[in-house]
Write a protein that holds these residues in place. Structure first.
Motif, PDB file in Angstrom:
ATOM      1  N   THR A 194       0.824  -1.208   0.000  1.00 54.26           N
ATOM      2  CA  THR A 194       0.000   0.000   0.000  1.00 54.26           C
ATOM      3  C   THR A 194       0.861   1.261   0.000  1.00 54.26           C
ATOM      4  OG1 THR A 194      -1.753  -1.146   1.210  1.00 54.26           O
ATOM      5  CG2 THR A 194      -1.780   1.248   1.281  1.00 54.26           C
ATOM      6  N   LEU A 195       1.831   1.319   0.880  1.00 50.89           N
ATOM      7  CA  LEU A 195       2.657   2.524   0.990  1.00 50.89           C
ATOM      8  C   LEU A 195       3.571   2.689  -0.217  1.00 50.89           C
ATOM      9  CD1 LEU A 195       3.451   2.441   4.798  1.00 50.89           C
ATOM     10  CD2 LEU A 195       1.645   3.700   3.609  1.00 50.89           C
ATOM     11  N   ARG A 196       4.067   1.615  -0.767  1.00 46.24           N
ATOM     12  CA  ARG A 196       4.884   1.693  -1.980  1.00 46.24           C
ATOM     13  C   ARG A 196       4.057   2.292  -3.119  1.00 46.24           C
ATOM     14  NH1 ARG A 196       9.303   2.709  -2.475  1.00 46.24           N
ATOM     15  NH2 ARG A 196       9.941   1.114  -1.026  1.00 46.24           N
ATOM     16  N   ARG A 197       2.802   1.877  -3.233  1.00 51.84           N
ATOM     17  CA  ARG A 197       1.922   2.445  -4.259  1.00 51.84           C
ATOM     18  C   ARG A 197       1.734   3.950  -4.032  1.00 51.84           C
ATOM     19  NH1 ARG A 197      -3.021   0.207  -3.189  1.00 51.84           N
ATOM     20  NH2 ARG A 197      -3.494   2.130  -2.110  1.00 51.84           N
ATOM     21  N   ASP A 198       1.529   4.355  -2.791  1.00 52.96           N
ATOM     22  CA  ASP A 198       1.401   5.788  -2.474  1.00 52.96           C
ATOM     23  C   ASP A 198       2.667   6.543  -2.863  1.00 52.96           C
ATOM     24  OD1 ASP A 198      -1.075   5.162  -1.404  1.00 52.96           O
ATOM     25  OD2 ASP A 198      -0.404   5.273   0.682  1.00 52.96           O
ATOM     26  N   HIS A 199       3.823   5.967  -2.556  1.00 57.43           N
ATOM     27  CA  HIS A 199       5.107   6.602  -2.895  1.00 57.43           C
ATOM     28  C   HIS A 199       5.259   6.727  -4.408  1.00 57.43           C
ATOM     29  CE1 HIS A 199       7.009   5.155   1.170  1.00 57.43           C
ATOM     30  NE2 HIS A 199       5.912   5.857   1.337  1.00 57.43           N
ATOM     31  N   ASP A 200       4.896   5.663  -5.117  1.00 55.95           N
ATOM     32  CA  ASP A 200       5.006   5.681  -6.581  1.00 55.95           C
ATOM     33  C   ASP A 200       4.087   6.736  -7.189  1.00 55.95           C
ATOM     34  OD1 ASP A 200       6.843   3.624  -6.383  1.00 55.95           O
ATOM     35  OD2 ASP A 200       5.439   2.046  -7.000  1.00 55.95           O
ATOM     36  N   ASN A 201       2.872   6.858  -6.662  1.00 56.32           N
ATOM     37  CA  ASN A 201       1.946   7.875  -7.164  1.00 56.32           C
ATOM     38  C   ASN A 201       2.478   9.284  -6.896  1.00 56.32           C
ATOM     39  OD1 ASN A 201       0.028   6.167  -8.289  1.00 56.32           O
ATOM     40  ND2 ASN A 201      -1.133   5.997  -6.392  1.00 56.32           N
ATOM     41  N   ALA A 202       3.012   9.502  -5.714  1.00 60.32           N
ATOM     42  CA  ALA A 202       3.577  10.815  -5.389  1.00 60.32           C
ATOM     43  C   ALA A 202       4.747  11.122  -6.321  1.00 60.32           C
ATOM     44  CB  ALA A 202       4.035  10.851  -3.929  1.00 60.32           C
ATOM     45  N   ARG A 203       5.569  10.141  -6.574  1.00 62.01           N
ATOM     46  CA  ARG A 203       6.723  10.321  -7.466  1.00 62.01           C
ATOM     47  C   ARG A 203       6.258  10.647  -8.892  1.00 62.01           C
ATOM     48  NH1 ARG A 203      11.946  11.536  -6.878  1.00 62.01           N
ATOM     49  NH2 ARG A 203      13.076  10.897  -8.691  1.00 62.01           N
ATOM     50  N   ARG A 204       5.252   9.901  -9.370  1.00 62.39           N
ATOM     51  CA  ARG A 204       4.713  10.169 -10.710  1.00 62.39           C
ATOM     52  C   ARG A 204       4.168  11.593 -10.811  1.00 62.39           C
ATOM     53  NH1 ARG A 204       3.549   4.934 -10.985  1.00 62.39           N
ATOM     54  NH2 ARG A 204       1.569   4.981  -9.899  1.00 62.39           N
ATOM     55  N   PHE A 205       3.476  12.025  -9.786  1.00 62.66           N
ATOM     56  CA  PHE A 205       2.934  13.383  -9.768  1.00 62.66           C
ATOM     57  C   PHE A 205       4.072  14.403  -9.823  1.00 62.66           C
ATOM     58  CE2 PHE A 205       1.607  17.179  -7.367  1.00 62.66           C
ATOM     59  CZ  PHE A 205       0.504  17.564  -8.100  1.00 62.66           C
ATOM     60  N   ALA A 206       5.065  14.226  -8.983  1.00 61.38           N
ATOM     61  CA  ALA A 206       6.199  15.161  -8.945  1.00 61.38           C
ATOM     62  C   ALA A 206       6.921  15.201 -10.286  1.00 61.38           C
ATOM     63  CB  ALA A 206       7.161  14.768  -7.827  1.00 61.38           C
ATOM     64  N   GLU A 207       7.171  14.041 -10.862  1.00 64.01           N
ATOM     65  CA  GLU A 207       7.846  13.998 -12.167  1.00 64.01           C
ATOM     66  C   GLU A 207       6.980  14.636 -13.247  1.00 64.01           C
ATOM     67  OE1 GLU A 207       8.613   9.809 -12.503  1.00 64.01           O
ATOM     68  OE2 GLU A 207      10.491   9.942 -11.366  1.00 64.01           O
ATOM     69  N   GLY A 208       5.672  14.393 -13.182  1.00 63.75           N
ATOM     70  CA  GLY A 208       4.754  14.940 -14.169  1.00 63.75           C
ATOM     71  C   GLY A 208       4.682  16.452 -14.140  1.00 63.75           C
ATOM     72  N   ILE A 209       4.698  17.038 -12.953  1.00 66.55           N
ATOM     73  CA  ILE A 209       4.641  18.502 -12.915  1.00 66.55           C
ATOM     74  C   ILE A 209       6.032  19.117 -13.100  1.00 66.55           C
ATOM     75  CG2 ILE A 209       2.494  18.566 -11.625  1.00 66.55           C
ATOM     76  CD1 ILE A 209       4.077  19.352  -9.162  1.00 66.55           C
ATOM     77  N   HIS A 210       7.063  18.348 -12.818  1.00 62.07           N
ATOM     78  CA  HIS A 210       8.429  18.829 -13.058  1.00 62.07           C
ATOM     79  C   HIS A 210       8.665  19.030 -14.557  1.00 62.07           C
ATOM     80  CE1 HIS A 210      12.728  19.372 -12.463  1.00 62.07           C
ATOM     81  NE2 HIS A 210      12.939  18.453 -13.390  1.00 62.07           N
ATOM     82  N   VAL A 211       8.223  18.074 -15.366  1.00 61.69           N
ATOM     83  CA  VAL A 211       8.449  18.161 -16.818  1.00 61.69           C
ATOM     84  C   VAL A 211       7.613  19.255 -17.471  1.00 61.69           C
ATOM     85  CG1 VAL A 211       9.168  15.749 -17.021  1.00 61.69           C
ATOM     86  CG2 VAL A 211       6.787  16.362 -17.454  1.00 61.69           C
ATOM     87  N   LEU A 212       6.576  19.740 -16.778  1.00 59.89           N
ATOM     88  CA  LEU A 212       5.810  20.864 -17.327  1.00 59.89           C
ATOM     89  C   LEU A 212       6.677  22.122 -17.401  1.00 59.89           C
ATOM     90  CD1 LEU A 212       2.380  20.437 -15.498  1.00 59.89           C
ATOM     91  CD2 LEU A 212       2.920  19.870 -17.871  1.00 59.89           C
ATOM     92  N   ASP A 213       7.714  22.156 -16.584  1.00 67.24           N
ATOM     93  CA  ASP A 213       8.683  23.257 -16.594  1.00 67.24           C
ATOM     94  C   ASP A 213       7.985  24.615 -16.498  1.00 67.24           C
ATOM     95  OD1 ASP A 213      11.306  24.140 -16.543  1.00 67.24           O
ATOM     96  OD2 ASP A 213      11.347  24.479 -18.709  1.00 67.24           O
ATOM     97  N   SER A 214       7.051  24.731 -15.575  1.00 70.98           N
ATOM     98  CA  SER A 214       6.302  25.962 -15.388  1.00 70.98           C
ATOM     99  C   SER A 214       7.137  26.994 -14.639  1.00 70.98           C
ATOM    100  CB  SER A 214       5.014  25.694 -14.596  1.00 70.98           C
ATOM    101  OG  SER A 214       4.373  26.906 -14.272  1.00 70.98           O
ATOM    102  N   PRO A 215       7.039  28.258 -15.019  1.00 74.51           N
ATOM    103  CA  PRO A 215       7.733  29.310 -14.270  1.00 74.51           C
ATOM    104  C   PRO A 215       7.076  29.582 -12.917  1.00 74.51           C
ATOM    105  CG  PRO A 215       6.431  30.277 -16.036  1.00 74.51           C
ATOM    106  CD  PRO A 215       6.344  28.784 -16.205  1.00 74.51           C
ATOM    107  N   LEU A 216       5.927  28.954 -12.656  1.00 73.99           N
ATOM    108  CA  LEU A 216       5.213  29.186 -11.402  1.00 73.99           C
ATOM    109  C   LEU A 216       5.758  28.371 -10.237  1.00 73.99           C
ATOM    110  CD1 LEU A 216       1.505  29.277 -12.629  1.00 73.99           C
ATOM    111  CD2 LEU A 216       3.054  31.199 -12.209  1.00 73.99           C
TER     112      LEU A 216
END
Length: 188
Positions: free
Chosen positions: A79-101
């Motif tokens: 369960t916790l590994r899945r939560d960690h993986d989802n958090a990581r995917r989210f972080a990577e996904g918004i990182h690649v957006l390369d937003s100035p915000l």
């Protein structure tokens, strides 16, 4: 404790071996409806037991809750590994957006917590969280979905996102898309 143990790939006992006492809440990432345990030396636990009784604490039929806690502990790693993986995917996904915000320190995303560092004075963490929570007609018209994302203004320049067992990979992608939509609207 359990998130740290899973992230480090060690048993919880290894983390707390130098501690005098430890408390573990079963309703956080483990998904039990309620409950916690307290461990320490015999005198410490006896005093905690006495104070709990003094303050009126106690539960009848606690076995049902104990069963849920046991199930949560048995499934903790998956369960916790899945939560960690989802958090990581989210972080990577918004990182690649390369937003100035905002910026993301990907190296700091080790568990189920993602800290989004905002750049500049606008939007503030509270304003960003308000926009992520709100659903507008424009959003529904543009994206075809009504998505509300709950994040917490953590400091003057930081927003905190936390994953738990009820947030799926699909929910995570919806949250990333919502953040992308809000960023686009903030820049217009």
């Amino acid at each position: 404790l359990m998130n740290a143990a899973v992230a480090q790939g060690v048993e919880p006992a290894q983390i707390v071996q130098h501690c005098d006492s430890v408390s573990l809440c079963f309703s956080k990432g483990l998904g039990a409806p309620a409950g916690a345990v307290l461990a320490g030396c015999r005198e410490f636990v006896s005093e905690a037991w006495r104070v709990r009784k003094l303050l009126g604490g106690g539960m009848r039929q606690a076995g049902v809750l104990a069963a849920a806690a046991r199930l949560g502990l048995q499934r903790a790693e998956v369960t916790l590994r899945r939560d960690h993986d989802n958090a990581r995917r989210f972080a990577e996904g918004i990182h690649v957006l390369d937003s100035p915000l905002w910026s993301i320190n990907l190296a700091a995303v080790e568990t189920n917590i993602v800290m989004v560092n905002l750049q500049g004075a606008w939007p503030s963490p509270a304003e960003l969280c308000d926009r992520l929570r709100a659903v507008s007609e424009e959003e529904v018209a543009e994206t075809g979905q009504a998505v509300s994302v709950l994040m917490l203004p953590w400091s003057a320049q930081t927003v905190r996102a936390v994953w738990h067992r009820d947030v799926s990979a699909h929910d995570t992608e919806l949250a990333r898309r919502k953040l992308e939509f809000v960023a686009r609207k903030c820049q217009e």
